[in-house]
Design a protein around this motif. Structure first.
Motif, mmCIF file in Angstrom:
data_model
loop_
_atom_site.group_PDB
_atom_site.id
_atom_site.type_symbol
_atom_site.label_atom_id
_atom_site.label_comp_id
_atom_site.label_asym_id
_atom_site.label_seq_id
_atom_site.Cartn_x
_atom_site.Cartn_y
_atom_site.Cartn_z
ATOM 1 N N MET A 76 24.956 -16.615 49.465
ATOM 2 C CA MET A 76 25.858 -16.354 50.596
ATOM 3 C C MET A 76 25.114 -16.544 51.912
ATOM 4 O O MET A 76 23.995 -16.060 52.078
ATOM 5 N N THR A 77 25.737 -17.276 52.833
ATOM 6 C CA THR A 77 25.197 -17.407 54.187
ATOM 7 C C THR A 77 25.767 -16.296 55.054
ATOM 8 O O THR A 77 26.982 -16.096 55.100
ATOM 9 N N ILE A 78 24.907 -15.556 55.704
ATOM 10 C CA ILE A 78 25.376 -14.458 56.535
ATOM 11 C C ILE A 78 26.185 -14.996 57.719
ATOM 12 O O ILE A 78 25.969 -16.114 58.179
ATOM 13 N N SER A 79 27.120 -14.203 58.205
ATOM 14 C CA SER A 79 27.982 -14.615 59.308
ATOM 15 C C SER A 79 27.145 -14.872 60.559
ATOM 16 O O SER A 79 26.208 -14.131 60.862
ATOM 17 N N HIS A 80 27.528 -15.915 61.273
ATOM 18 C CA HIS A 80 26.728 -16.303 62.437
ATOM 19 C C HIS A 80 27.561 -17.186 63.346
ATOM 20 O O HIS A 80 28.651 -17.637 62.979
ATOM 21 N N ASP A 81 27.049 -17.456 64.534
ATOM 22 C CA ASP A 81 27.603 -18.501 65.388
ATOM 23 C C ASP A 81 26.475 -19.165 66.148
ATOM 24 O O ASP A 81 25.376 -18.632 66.263
ATOM 25 N N VAL A 82 26.767 -20.354 66.639
ATOM 26 C CA VAL A 82 25.770 -21.195 67.304
ATOM 27 C C VAL A 82 26.368 -21.693 68.608
ATOM 28 O O VAL A 82 27.534 -22.091 68.662
ATOM 29 N N ALA A 83 25.570 -21.673 69.678
ATOM 30 C CA ALA A 83 26.021 -22.181 70.976
ATOM 31 C C ALA A 83 24.885 -22.955 71.621
ATOM 32 O O ALA A 83 23.717 -22.577 71.523
ATOM 33 N N GLY A 84 25.247 -24.066 72.289
ATOM 34 C CA GLY A 84 24.268 -24.815 73.067
ATOM 35 C C GLY A 84 23.440 -25.777 72.239
ATOM 36 O O GLY A 84 23.549 -25.861 71.014
ATOM 37 N N VAL A 97 21.377 -19.052 68.242
ATOM 38 C CA VAL A 97 21.914 -18.632 66.952
ATOM 39 C C VAL A 97 21.897 -17.114 66.910
ATOM 40 O O VAL A 97 20.878 -16.486 67.210
ATOM 41 N N ARG A 98 23.019 -16.523 66.558
ATOM 42 C CA ARG A 98 23.036 -15.073 66.338
ATOM 43 C C ARG A 98 23.781 -14.814 65.036
ATOM 44 O O ARG A 98 24.688 -15.562 64.662
ATOM 45 N N CYS A 99 23.379 -13.774 64.338
ATOM 46 C CA CYS A 99 23.930 -13.519 63.014
ATOM 47 C C CYS A 99 24.157 -12.029 62.815
ATOM 48 O O CYS A 99 23.650 -11.191 63.565
ATOM 49 N N ASP A 100 24.946 -11.710 61.797
ATOM 50 C CA ASP A 100 25.170 -10.325 61.378
ATOM 51 C C ASP A 100 24.420 -10.082 60.077
ATOM 52 O O ASP A 100 24.607 -10.816 59.094
ATOM 53 N N ASP A 132 25.676 -7.061 47.332
ATOM 54 C CA ASP A 132 26.020 -6.668 45.970
ATOM 55 C C ASP A 132 24.776 -6.551 45.095
ATOM 56 O O ASP A 132 24.860 -6.478 43.869
ATOM 57 N N ARG A 133 23.619 -6.551 45.732
ATOM 58 C CA ARG A 133 22.326 -6.399 45.067
ATOM 59 C C ARG A 133 21.308 -6.101 46.152
ATOM 60 O O ARG A 133 21.633 -6.197 47.341
ATOM 61 N N SER A 134 20.095 -5.773 45.781
ATOM 62 C CA SER A 134 19.044 -5.586 46.790
ATOM 63 C C SER A 134 18.696 -6.939 47.397
ATOM 64 O O SER A 134 18.457 -7.916 46.684
ATOM 65 N N THR A 135 18.697 -6.994 48.725
ATOM 66 C CA THR A 135 18.450 -8.246 49.428
ATOM 67 C C THR A 135 17.496 -8.010 50.591
ATOM 68 O O THR A 135 17.236 -6.884 50.985
ATOM 69 N N SER A 136 17.005 -9.106 51.149
ATOM 70 C CA SER A 136 16.077 -9.065 52.274
ATOM 71 C C SER A 136 16.733 -9.677 53.497
ATOM 72 O O SER A 136 17.170 -10.839 53.458
ATOM 73 N N ASP A 137 16.797 -8.914 54.590
ATOM 74 C CA ASP A 137 17.334 -9.473 55.838
ATOM 75 C C ASP A 137 16.495 -10.655 56.305
ATOM 76 O O ASP A 137 17.033 -11.650 56.803
ATOM 77 N N ALA A 138 15.177 -10.556 56.167
ATOM 78 C CA ALA A 138 14.304 -11.652 56.595
ATOM 79 C C ALA A 138 14.604 -12.913 55.801
ATOM 80 O O ALA A 138 14.697 -14.010 56.374
ATOM 81 N N ASP A 139 14.777 -12.782 54.492
ATOM 82 C CA ASP A 139 15.096 -13.951 53.668
ATOM 83 C C ASP A 139 16.465 -14.511 54.031
ATOM 84 O O ASP A 139 16.676 -15.731 54.020
ATOM 85 N N ASP A 140 17.430 -13.630 54.341
ATOM 86 C CA ASP A 140 18.752 -14.101 54.756
ATOM 87 C C ASP A 140 18.663 -14.938 56.030
ATOM 88 O O ASP A 140 19.324 -15.977 56.159
ATOM 89 N N VAL A 141 17.857 -14.484 56.986
ATOM 90 C CA VAL A 141 17.709 -15.228 58.242
ATOM 91 C C VAL A 141 17.036 -16.572 57.985
ATOM 92 O O VAL A 141 17.461 -17.600 58.517
ATOM 93 N N ALA A 163 17.102 -18.314 55.231
ATOM 94 C CA ALA A 163 18.079 -19.171 54.558
ATOM 95 C C ALA A 163 19.069 -19.752 55.560
ATOM 96 O O ALA A 163 19.459 -20.929 55.457
ATOM 97 N N LEU A 164 19.488 -18.944 56.531
ATOM 98 C CA LEU A 164 20.392 -19.442 57.571
ATOM 99 C C LEU A 164 19.713 -20.536 58.389
ATOM 100 O O LEU A 164 20.318 -21.586 58.661
ATOM 101 N N LEU A 165 18.458 -20.312 58.788
ATOM 102 C CA LEU A 165 17.744 -21.310 59.579
ATOM 103 C C LEU A 165 17.557 -22.597 58.795
ATOM 104 O O LEU A 165 17.661 -23.694 59.354
ATOM 105 N N ASP A 166 17.284 -22.487 57.493
ATOM 106 C CA ASP A 166 17.170 -23.687 56.653
ATOM 107 C C ASP A 166 18.489 -24.454 56.645
ATOM 108 O O ASP A 166 18.503 -25.684 56.747
#
Length: 250
Positions: A1-9, A42-45, A56-65, A67-70
């Motif tokens: 799952m990609t965390i919710s985000h938006d991009v500007a500029g 880029v900003r994300c939730d 729905d499982r143990s996750t890492s915010d750092a890894d989520d970010v 993954a979003l950047l990738d």
């Protein structure tokens, strides 16, 4: 799952990581200014905040970010993190130093210190209010502690809405999963680093900024005399100027 985000500029990528009292809406006043200045913003939730569901499982915010950047093709970025978002930014910058060019930490959290009596008392009172079903009271407790005296009532109400939304989303979950975190080594950070603290903030965060300034190579520490815990919301114009100067290398 990609965390919710938006991009500007367009331009070099700046990633905004929200406080865990808020969600990505806390950066509403920074996004247009940074985009107009020539950055891709880029900003994300994080999971359980804003538009991103609880995990729905143990996750890492750092890894989520990461993954979003990738997914966005952002190999090297500047990170701006507030409070809990600062902790995530520090984890990324220390664990993946080649990916972070600048690191701005606003009243950052830090796992490597014992909580003060004030913060422990706050946590106990928050738990008691939630246990009693007084979510409005727990929300107001957070607003009173985290929003500094420079903020107007509209800002307090914005924080109130973000915190209440986080409570509603997280308390509706049927199961709680502990987050996956690593304890970052500040000495591993190679990014040019700015630490910002607020004179009206809880002592934990003021001392954390001063401590990290001695442990992150070349870091600079600025304490804002007017600020509480959320300076980017309390006086956005002043923080915008500070961030732009930092990102431009001033």
């Amino acid at each position: 799952m990609t965390i919710s985000h938006d991009v500007a500029g367009d331009g070099p990528t700046v990633v905004l990581l929200h406080s865990t009292v808020c969600d990505r809406r806390m950066w509403d006043s920074q996004v247009p200014v940074l985009a107009e200045a020539g950055y891709r913003v880029v900003r994300c939730d994080f999971r359980g905040f804003g538009d991103t569901p609880v995990p729905d499982r143990s996750t890492s915010d750092a890894d989520d970010v990461i993954a979003l950047l990738d997914a966005l093709g952002a190999d090297r970025v500047a990170l701006v993190g507030a409070s809990g978002g600062g902790r995530v930014g520090l984890e990324i910058a220390a664990g993946r130093p080649g990916r972070v060019t600048e690191l701005a930490l606003l009243c950052t959290a830090w796992p490597g210190r014992e909580r003060s009596a004030e913060l422990r008392a706050f946590g106990e009172r928050e738990d008691a209010l939630i246990e009693a079903g007084d979510i409005a009271g727990a929300t107001e407790l957070n607003v009173d502690l985290w929003v500094g005296p420079a903020a107007d009532e509209a800002t307090r109400d914005k924080v109130r809405r973000m915190q209440r939304h986080a409570f509603d989303v997280q308390l509706a979950a049927t199961e709680e999963f502990p987050p996956l975190r690593t304890e970052p080594d500040p000495a591993a950070v190679t990014a040019r680093t700015l630490l910002v603290s607020g004179a009206h903030d809880v002592i934990d965060f003021r001392e954390t900024a001063a401590d990290l300034a001695t442990r992150i190579p070349g870091a600079r520490h600025v304490e804002l005399a007017w600020a509480g815990h959320l300076p980017s919301l309390e006086r956005p114009d002043e923080v915008n100027a500070l961030l732009l100067d930092f990102l431009r290398g001033a």
